[in-house]
Design a protein around this motif. Structure first.
Motif, PDB file in Angstrom:
ATOM      1  N   ASN B  98       0.856  -1.183   0.000  1.00  0.00           N
ATOM      2  CA  ASN B  98       0.000   0.000   0.000  1.00  0.00           C
ATOM      3  C   ASN B  98       0.889   1.228   0.000  1.00  0.00           C
ATOM      4  N   VAL B  99       0.262   2.400  -0.105  1.00  0.00           N
ATOM      5  CA  VAL B  99       1.023   3.629  -0.308  1.00  0.00           C
ATOM      6  C   VAL B  99       1.874   3.992   0.912  1.00  0.00           C
ATOM      7  N   TYR B 100       1.551   3.406   2.070  1.00  0.00           N
ATOM      8  CA  TYR B 100       2.273   3.785   3.290  1.00  0.00           C
ATOM      9  C   TYR B 100       3.609   3.066   3.440  1.00  0.00           C
ATOM     10  N   GLY B 101       3.777   1.981   2.701  1.00  0.00           N
ATOM     11  CA  GLY B 101       4.969   1.151   2.892  1.00  0.00           C
ATOM     12  C   GLY B 101       6.263   1.931   2.722  1.00  0.00           C
ATOM     13  N   ASN B 102       6.386   2.607   1.574  1.00  0.00           N
ATOM     14  CA  ASN B 102       7.640   3.334   1.330  1.00  0.00           C
ATOM     15  C   ASN B 102       7.810   4.494   2.294  1.00  0.00           C
ATOM     16  N   LEU B 103       6.698   5.087   2.682  1.00  0.00           N
ATOM     17  CA  LEU B 103       6.750   6.196   3.627  1.00  0.00           C
ATOM     18  C   LEU B 103       7.310   5.721   4.965  1.00  0.00           C
TER      19      LEU B 103
END
Lengths: 225, 317, 369
Positions: B98-103
């Motif tokens: 999901n979009v939070y992983g890299n963050l």
């Protein structure tokens, strides 16, 4: 040379409370290097309190204590523990040895803060044990020692770091006459080693000692001139 | 099944909670210390604060050390989660779930750097008995504390949004070219990588702190792209396998840990001297030589794989 | 990190007070043993599964109508074979036979490597039928009559979980036992060499034959993993047990801070030990206790699971009666040890920070009088 200067020292317990107790009032003392001083007074006169201030075990409520040009009255823990470690050898009334350890392990305790090698540490320990005349019991558990032997172990521990100042709080209170005399003879050894010694006691046996340079009399927290 | 029942995640979050609790206790005391600390005064309050300072220091030593260990554990857990998350063949799929992983990953790296900086300042502070850098040190930690709380919240959001029934993308999709920024080519990337590396080495030797800080920061991104999109190909020996995580696995002898580890260490030591000087005024230029050492080590390993493959096959990927 | 002499002395002091630390040591060893045993068992099962499923076909096609299993026909097989990307489709005879006397189901699988009249059984099966005096032969009772087969081979206990309740026999015998016609198959195994196409083809099969269910190898593996993860409820309870034990541990650590201990620390402070030295000593002592308890706990758990085969714990994980004759293959990797270490030692050390600090800052002047 003045080794220890106490200026206008006050110690008040429970300062802001109704049961405040003024243990020491306006104490002014100067002690020369190599002097052997006796603090005389009955129990409750404040001599043990004064000794614990000198030893850096507690801090005065006000006043200055200059030891070898350092004001120990206001030191943070890291420096006051260094002071206790390097400058003071304290001999307590109840000996304060670590039960369950041997004589050798007790005397080693101050050295374990240093980075000396084992050989070095053993050398210093042996030297201290010899001076205190307890080397023959070095492997024995302190709980198995007699009163006089415990005293000598405490002396060895106080000497092991070779501190310039020795403080003794009622050293003969828990000893018989024979061992008390042995302790008083120790004062000659301290003098020969060039130590500055302050002994708080109300034992009359000390009046026989030739090594004593000065008596300071205390009553109700004050020095009586 | 919920991802929260995976043993690794449970352990990871439990330790994070424990650390946050400890750090909150420390932070509470720090606020008190920041307000009333005055080393010169010998009041009862100051002695009290000094004692509290020991507690704060002990807690922070412990938590910083554990945080670093936990970061390693996090990377390892991502790898093992790849077996549970459908479609993921290595950590890339799990991070990209999901979009939070890299963050989360980026924030974690930044925090490790920040905590490392704190640790160095703390070591300096403890060399003198009067705690000369106490206040800046604790202001720094207060800032990091806010980031740490955000990190935890972000982790929870990330984990709760990992899909367990729908397949995620794996690296072959995520890292397809031309995803290189600005549309630059591989050749250009490699040239920039080596040029920047040499610049950093020169700047480190000349002790140009600000310049090396900026170059190292740039190198963080250049290095990431160079290793993922270029050197990685020679490690995997495949023209399309562009993945920063697969090299952490056993098949590649865990070389990823060394490549990324040395890279981050080098960048860390390159960035610290200026920051430390800004915060405390102390000179720590000696760290720059560690920066050079580790960066050269990382680059050597990468270059080795590239040269080795070329010598063996005579072909470039 | 910690000075050598101080560390040595810290251990000397620790050994002096063995009895005090013994309680902490025992509780912590218990926690680690419990956690390790659970992790060892679940990991052993999972690794066995992984090995087993390596030999699974890429896609398995089954006919399910209203949730019940039906057969697949020759036409279905040909329809799938015609799809692009499929290199082979194999029909399988596979089903369950109820052994009435033993009240247990056997998984019957057709295996053309066996000759007619012979069968190969899992060790669990053999144990079950031996109890009813079947030694070399076994009778299957079907609507069409009795079928007798010879037992040629028994699977060793050490093979994985999935074989335990299985009987392999020639497909013709299997058809007879399961009452399956010649033109029919229980399942179709599809071979797809390109792993990237598996997902797509699974969807295409279902489009072509709307009444079938197609499961890819990955999904099967994930399903098995989920099966064991649903036992996560059990994990939760175990973690709770550990939490409670930790609280007991914490209470014990705090009680170590009073009485004799306080005097001892005061003595050390009076001879020159600073607050940070005392904290260091306490930390070294607790780390020693934690590490030694950790190693003991892991060792005990290893023996419990892999030598004694985890009595009690195995029934929680394996369930059915036949599965009881499975051996756990010893497996322990660095990742797992790391996990255990983080799970146990770090919370333990976190618990001792505050008590250690409290005892280090205590006022010494009264204590040494």
């Amino acid at each position: 040379m003045k080794q220890m200067i106490l200026r206008d020292i006050h110690k008040i317990y429970n300062a802001s409370k109704p049961n405040a107790f003024h243990a020491l009032k306006a104490i002014n003392i100067e002690i020369e290097t190599g002097e052997i001083v006796i603090l005389k007074g009955v129990s409750g006169s404040g001599k043990s309190t004064l000794l614990s201030l000198m030893g850096g075990l507690s801090k005065p409520s006000s006043g200055d204590m200059i030891v070898e040009e350092e004001n120990i009255a206001k030191l943070p823990d890291i420096l006051s523990s260094r002071y206790r470690h390097e400058k003071i050898g304290f001999i307590f009334q109840s000996f304060n040895l670590l039960n369950g350890l041997s004589v050798e392990q007790n005397v080693q305790a101050p050295l374990m803060l240093s980075h000396l090698s084992h050989t070095h540490i053993d050398e210093k320990v042996m030297r201290a044990l010899d001076i205190a005349n307890i080397a023959h019991k070095k492997r024995q558990r302190v709980s198995d020692l007699s009163g006089g032997e415990k005293q000598r172990c405490a002396i060895a521990r106080a000497l092991v770091m070779n501190p310039p100042i020795i403080l003794a709080d009622e050293p003969t209170a828990n000893l018989d006459t024979h061992n008390s005399r042995l302790f008083i003879e120790m004062l000659d050894t301290f003098k020969a080693l060039g130590k500055t010694v302050v002994v708080a006691t109300h034992d009359v046996l000390f009046e026989e000692a030739k090594a004593i340079d000065r008596y300071i009399h205390m009553k109700d927290g004050e020095i009586i001139p | 099944m919920s991802i929260f029942l995976s043993t690794e995640i449970v352990v990871f979050l439990l330790i994070e909670v424990i650390l946050l609790l400890l750090m909150s206790i420390a932070q509470g005391n720090i606020i008190l210390i920041l307000r009333r600390w005055d080393f010169e005064s010998s009041t009862a309050l100051q002695y009290h604060l000094e004692k509290k300072n020991y507690l704060v220091n002990t807690i922070l030593y412990f938590t910083v050390a554990v945080k670093i260990i936990l970061f390693l554990f996090f990377i390892l857990s991502l790898n093992s989660l790849a077996g549970v998350v459908p479609g993921a063949m290595c950590s890339a799929g799990v991070v990209g779930a999901n979009v939070y992983g890299n963050l989360v990953l980026f924030l974690k790296l930044m925090l490790i750097f920040g905590l490392g900086l704190w640790f160095l300042i703390n070591t300096l502070d403890l060399t003198a008995p009067n705690f000369p850098h106490l206040k800046p040190k604790y202001w720094l930690f207060s800032f990091l504390f806010i980031l740490l709380c955000s990190e935890f919240a972000l982790e929870i959001i990330y984990f709760s949004n990992i899909p367990l029934k729908v397949p995620v993308f794996c690296c072959s999709v995520v890292f397809q070219s031309p995803k290189l920024p600005f549309g630059y080519t591989q050749e250009f990337l490699v040239v920039v990588y080596y040029l920047l590396l040499v610049s950093i080495l020169v700047l480190n030797t000349l002790k140009q702190k600000i310049a090396t800080l900026l170059c190292n920061f740039l190198f963080f991104f250049v290095g990431y792209y160079a290793i993922t999109y270029f050197f990685g190909l020679y490690i995997y020996e495949m023209p399309n396998h562009k993945c920063p995580y697969c090299m952490l696995q056993k098949e590649y002898y865990y070389i990823g840990y060394f490549i990324w580890g040395f890279l981050f260490l080098g960048i860390f030591f390159g960035m610290m001297p200026y920051l430390i000087e800004r915060i405390t005024g102390a000179n720590t230029n000696a760290l720059l030589k560690y920066s050079s050492f580790f960066l050269v080590l990382s680059a050597t390993i990468c270059t080795f794989y590239f040269v080795h493959y070329y010598l063996l096959t005579g072909v470039l990927l | 990190m910690f000075p050598k002499n101080l560390s040595e002395y810290a251990i000397v002091l620790l050994l002096k007070d063995k009895a005090d630390h013994l309680f902490s040591f025992l509780i912590f060893t218990f926690i680690v043993t419990l956690l390790s045993a659970v992790l060892f068992v679940s990991d052993a099962i999972q690794s066995d599964l992984k090995v087993a499923t390596l030999f699974q076909p890429d896609i398995v096609v089954e006919n399910t109508l209203a949730g019940r299993a039906y057969t697949l026909s020759e036409e279905d097989k040909e329809a799938i074979e015609s799809l692009r990307g499929v290199t082979a489709v194999e029909g399988a005879v596979d089903g369950y036979y109820y052994f009435a006397q033993g009240r247990v189901w056997f998984h019957v699988i057709g295996d053309s490597s066996l000759r007619l009249g012979a069968m190969r059984v899992g060790s669990g099966v053999y144990t079950a039928i031996k109890a009813w005096h079947y030694e070399d032969q076994f009778n299957f009772f079907t609507p069409k009559g009795k079928i007798t087969l010879n037992i040629e081979q028994i699977e060793s206990k050490a093979t994985n979980l999935l074989c335990n309740d299985v009987i392999y026999m020639h497909p013709a015998n299997a058809r007879a036992v399961l009452d399956l016609g010649m033109e029919h198959y229980s399942k179709l195994y599809v071979t797809v060499p390109n792993p990237n196409e598996v997902g797509e083809l699974t969807l295409k099969i279902v489009e072509t034959l709307p009444y079938v269910k197609a499961t890819s190898k990955e999904e099967i593996l994930a399903n098995y993993q989920h099966l064991f993860y649903y036992k996560g409820g059990v994990f939760m309870i175990l973690y709770l047990v550990c939490m409670v034990s930790f609280l007991i541990l914490l209470k014990n650590q705090i009680s170590l801070v009073y009485g004799e201990k306080k005097k001892e620390i005061a003595i050390l402070r009076s001879i020159g030990y600073g607050i940070k030295d005392i904290i260091a000593i306490k930390f070294i002592q607790n780390s020693t206790v934690a590490l030694s308890a950790f190693l003991s706990g892991v060792g005990i758990a290893y023996l419990y699971v892999f030598f004694f085969q985890a009595p009690l714990l195995r029934s929680i994980f394996l369930g059915s009666e036949l599965e009881h004759s499975v051996e756990f293959t010893p497996i322990m990797d660095m990742n797992m040890l790391f996990l255990l270490f983080i799970f146990s030692v770090i919370p333990f050390l976190a618990c001792v920070i505050l008590p250690s600090w409290k005892i280090a800052i205590a006022d010494m002047s009264e204590a040494v009088r």
